[in-house]
Structure formats: structure tokens, C-alpha cells
Design a protein around this motif. Structure first.
Motif, PDB file in Angstrom:
ATOM      1  N   MET A   1       0.889  -1.064   0.015  1.00 46.52           N
ATOM      2  CA  MET A   1      -0.056   0.125  -0.017  1.00 46.52           C
ATOM      3  C   MET A   1       1.063   1.267  -0.217  1.00 46.52           C
ATOM      4  N   LYS A   2       0.514   2.374  -0.693  1.00 47.49           N
ATOM      5  CA  LYS A   2       1.288   3.495  -0.960  1.00 47.49           C
ATOM      6  C   LYS A   2       0.713   4.620   0.009  1.00 47.49           C
ATOM      7  N   VAL A   3       1.486   5.024   0.683  1.00 45.44           N
ATOM      8  CA  VAL A   3       1.258   6.105   1.871  1.00 45.44           C
ATOM      9  C   VAL A   3       2.023   7.319   2.034  1.00 45.44           C
ATOM     10  N   ILE A   4       1.279   8.252   2.337  1.00 43.39           N
ATOM     11  CA  ILE A   4       2.159   9.610   2.458  1.00 43.39           C
ATOM     12  C   ILE A   4       2.661   9.894   3.779  1.00 43.39           C
ATOM     13  N   LEU A   5       3.662   9.762   4.256  1.00 44.92           N
ATOM     14  CA  LEU A   5       4.282  10.130   5.730  1.00 44.92           C
ATOM     15  C   LEU A   5       3.802  11.248   6.264  1.00 44.92           C
ATOM     16  N   LEU A   6       3.387  11.413   7.535  1.00 49.58           N
ATOM     17  CA  LEU A   6       3.052  12.556   8.108  1.00 49.58           C
ATOM     18  C   LEU A   6       4.141  13.107   9.137  1.00 49.58           C
ATOM     19  N   GLU A   7       5.003  12.054   9.448  1.00 50.68           N
ATOM     20  CA  GLU A   7       6.169  12.360  10.195  1.00 50.68           C
ATOM     21  C   GLU A   7       7.081  11.509   9.749  1.00 50.68           C
ATOM     22  N   ARG A   8       8.396  11.457  10.392  1.00 51.36           N
ATOM     23  CA  ARG A   8       9.362  10.528   9.900  1.00 51.36           C
ATOM     24  C   ARG A   8       9.118   9.043  10.768  1.00 51.36           C
ATOM     25  N   VAL A   9       9.371   8.199   9.897  1.00 48.22           N
ATOM     26  CA  VAL A   9       9.089   6.968  10.611  1.00 48.22           C
ATOM     27  C   VAL A   9      10.295   5.963  10.092  1.00 48.22           C
ATOM     28  N   VAL A  18       6.401   9.559  -0.078  1.00 46.51           N
ATOM     29  CA  VAL A  18       5.043   8.643  -0.435  1.00 46.51           C
ATOM     30  C   VAL A  18       5.960   7.446  -0.722  1.00 46.51           C
ATOM     31  N   VAL A  19       5.813   6.393   0.271  1.00 45.89           N
ATOM     32  CA  VAL A  19       6.418   5.281   0.325  1.00 45.89           C
ATOM     33  C   VAL A  19       5.254   4.005   0.276  1.00 45.89           C
ATOM     34  N   THR A  20       5.897   2.865  -0.084  1.00 45.62           N
ATOM     35  CA  THR A  20       5.106   1.671  -0.204  1.00 45.62           C
ATOM     36  C   THR A  20       5.418   0.653   0.967  1.00 45.62           C
ATOM     37  N   VAL A  21       4.377   0.556   1.890  1.00 43.56           N
ATOM     38  CA  VAL A  21       4.594  -0.560   2.783  1.00 43.56           C
ATOM     39  C   VAL A  21       3.510  -1.489   2.847  1.00 43.56           C
ATOM     40  N   LYS A  22       3.958  -2.612   3.876  1.00 40.26           N
ATOM     41  CA  LYS A  22       2.965  -3.632   3.849  1.00 40.26           C
ATOM     42  C   LYS A  22       1.700  -3.254   4.423  1.00 40.26           C
ATOM     43  N   ASP A  23       0.641  -3.854   3.756  1.00 36.28           N
ATOM     44  CA  ASP A  23      -0.895  -3.433   4.168  1.00 36.28           C
ATOM     45  C   ASP A  23      -1.196  -3.684   5.431  1.00 36.28           C
ATOM     46  N   GLY A  24      -0.785  -4.471   6.115  1.00 34.60           N
ATOM     47  CA  GLY A  24      -0.765  -4.701   7.596  1.00 34.60           C
ATOM     48  C   GLY A  24      -0.334  -3.516   8.453  1.00 34.60           C
ATOM     49  N   LYS A  35       0.306   8.644  11.338  1.00 34.57           N
ATOM     50  CA  LYS A  35       1.526   8.780  10.956  1.00 34.57           C
ATOM     51  C   LYS A  35       1.424   8.815   9.544  1.00 34.57           C
ATOM     52  N   ALA A  36       0.542   8.741   8.761  1.00 30.17           N
ATOM     53  CA  ALA A  36       0.338   8.489   7.322  1.00 30.17           C
ATOM     54  C   ALA A  36      -0.974   8.584   6.903  1.00 30.17           C
ATOM     55  N   LEU A  37      -1.123   8.889   5.633  1.00 34.07           N
ATOM     56  CA  LEU A  37      -2.580   9.080   4.722  1.00 34.07           C
ATOM     57  C   LEU A  37      -2.191   7.871   3.793  1.00 34.07           C
ATOM     58  N   ARG A  38      -3.373   7.492   3.093  1.00 31.73           N
ATOM     59  CA  ARG A  38      -3.467   6.717   2.115  1.00 31.73           C
ATOM     60  C   ARG A  38      -2.948   7.542   0.840  1.00 31.73           C
ATOM     61  N   ALA A  39      -1.848   7.193   0.008  1.00 33.70           N
ATOM     62  CA  ALA A  39      -1.662   7.948  -1.121  1.00 33.70           C
ATOM     63  C   ALA A  39      -2.543   7.620  -2.354  1.00 33.70           C
ATOM     64  N   ASN A  40      -3.519   8.794  -2.487  1.00 30.86           N
ATOM     65  CA  ASN A  40      -4.441   8.829  -3.344  1.00 30.86           C
ATOM     66  C   ASN A  40      -4.440  10.448  -3.785  1.00 30.86           C
ATOM     67  N   ASN A  43      -5.967  12.679  -0.992  1.00 33.96           N
ATOM     68  CA  ASN A  43      -5.175  12.833   0.216  1.00 33.96           C
ATOM     69  C   ASN A  43      -3.729  13.714  -0.415  1.00 33.96           C
ATOM     70  N   MET A  44      -3.457  13.548  -1.473  1.00 31.98           N
ATOM     71  CA  MET A  44      -2.233  14.324  -2.026  1.00 31.98           C
ATOM     72  C   MET A  44      -2.644  15.770  -1.873  1.00 31.98           C
ATOM     73  N   LYS A  45      -3.655  16.212  -2.300  1.00 27.09           N
ATOM     74  CA  LYS A  45      -4.149  17.526  -2.478  1.00 27.09           C
ATOM     75  C   LYS A  45      -4.392  18.154  -0.912  1.00 27.09           C
ATOM     76  N   VAL A  46      -4.947  17.461  -0.257  1.00 31.17           N
ATOM     77  CA  VAL A  46      -5.064  17.683   1.038  1.00 31.17           C
ATOM     78  C   VAL A  46      -3.727  17.848   1.951  1.00 31.17           C
ATOM     79  N   PHE A  47      -2.819  16.982   1.603  1.00 28.45           N
ATOM     80  CA  PHE A  47      -1.468  17.169   2.288  1.00 28.45           C
ATOM     81  C   PHE A  47      -0.838  18.216   1.764  1.00 28.45           C
TER      82      PHE A  47
END
Length: 194
Positions: A1-9, A18-24, A35-40, A43-47
């Protein structure tokens, strides 16, 4: 799943990546803890619209963590636990125990901030890392002993397990010496016929 990080992880990236992480990992950790938003696209516009605000909030949180970290860094805490003669604890010291002892002394630490690679299972001095913020980590010292007296001796650098065996060895040698000198088990007297 691609997510936008809202802080350093740790090991993933920093704010805005924008990183790809495991769904779980995303569903169970990053998304519920904000700590993140789904990368769609929505959400990209909101971010992007809120990026400056999110960065400012993150910087403020980091500064607060830095201030409390200055007070915490290098502090030592005593934990009294029951243990066997070899120094093995009956049970172990977990992240919750560490957080509880810090909070009892006036700190503000959550259990999830305590970084323990494995539970502590022996007496002695143990260094423990506490991550107050993704970018602020401090080190505290835990003095785990069976009594306040032992804790004090450990704090001075004494190895209480080694010194305990030394004391027992000396006591055994003393007892053996007493027996050789006739101090135990031998009675002088007349056992003649009466």
C-alpha cells in the motif's frame, strides 16, 4: 500500500515522502496513529494544502520532546525485583515497567516510547533507550537490584553477584578453618567408665 508519511518513520522515510509499505503495517500502525495517509489523489491535495501546518506541528512536537529529553537523558532509576542467586530475575522487566518507574519520578513517557530489543531478565545496570519523538531519542539507566542496599552498591560499580559468591566462599573457608582447628565437632573431656 502506498502512503504519504506525516512524520519521520524509522527505516521508511521522512515527512511528505510517498512510500510503499505492507498493508498490515499501514492499516494497523501508520493510519490509526495518524502517522500517514493513503496515497490517493484526494489525500495528496489535502496534504499539499496543509503541508506547512503539518510541518510546523511536527517541529513543535520535536521541540517539546527535545526539552523533556534534556531532563530525562542520562537519568538513573532503581527497580527492586526478586531474583535468584545467579542474578536471574523471577520474571522480567518490560517496557511498561520502565515507563511506570519514569512516570513515578515525574517524567512523561508512554510504554510505546521505551525501546527494548528484548526484556531485561538479570540484575545489574542496564541502559535503555527512550524514543520521545521520531527524531529525539534519550538513554536512561536502570539499576535493577534485590534491595536498596544492593542498588546503592551496584551504582558504585560493584558486581553484587560476583561479590556475593566471594562472600560465600570466604565464609565457607572460615568454617573449614574452624573445623580444622577443632572449633566444631570435637569435644575434649573424659569419656572414661563411670
Amino acid at each position: 500500500m502506498k502512503v504519504i508519511l506525516l512524520e519521520r518513520v524509522e527505516g521508511r522515510g521522512s515527512l511528505g515522502d510517498v512510500v510503499t509499505v505492507k498493508d498490515g503495517f499501514a492499516r494497523n500502525y501508520l493510519l490509526p496513529r495518524q502517522k500517514a495517509l493513503r496515497a490517493n489523489s484526494a489525500n495528496m491535495k489535502v496534504f499539499e494544502a496543509q503541508r506547512a501546518e503539518i510541518e510546523a506541528r511536527n517541529l513543535k512536537a520535536k521541540e517539546q520532546a527535545g526539552k523533556s529529553g534534556e531532563k530525562l537523558d542520562g537519568t538513573a532509576y532503581i527497580l527492586i525485583r526478586q531474583a535468584g542467586e545467579s542474578g536471574q530475575l523471577y520474571g522480567s522487566v518490560s517496557g511498561r515497567d520502565v515507563a511506570d518507574v519514569i512516570n513515578a519520578e515525574g517524567g512523561k513517557v508512554e510504554r510505546s516510547m521505551v525501546v527494548l530489543d528484548k526484556p531485561i531478565k538479570t540484575l545489574g545496570m542496564h541502559e535503555v533507550k527512550v524514543r520521545l519523538h521520531a527524531e529525539v531519542t534519550v538513554t536512561i539507566t536502570l539499576n535493577i537490584a534485590r534491595s536498596a542496599d544492593e542498588a546503592e552498591r551496584q551504582a558504585r560499580g560493584e558486581n553484587i553477584i560476583a561479590s556475593q559468591f566471594e562472600e560465600e566462599r570466604l565464609a565457607a573457608e572460615e568454617a573449614a578453618q574452624d573445623m580444622l582447628e577443632g572449633g566444631a565437632g570435637q569435644q575434649e573431656g573424659d569419656y572414661g567408665d563411670h
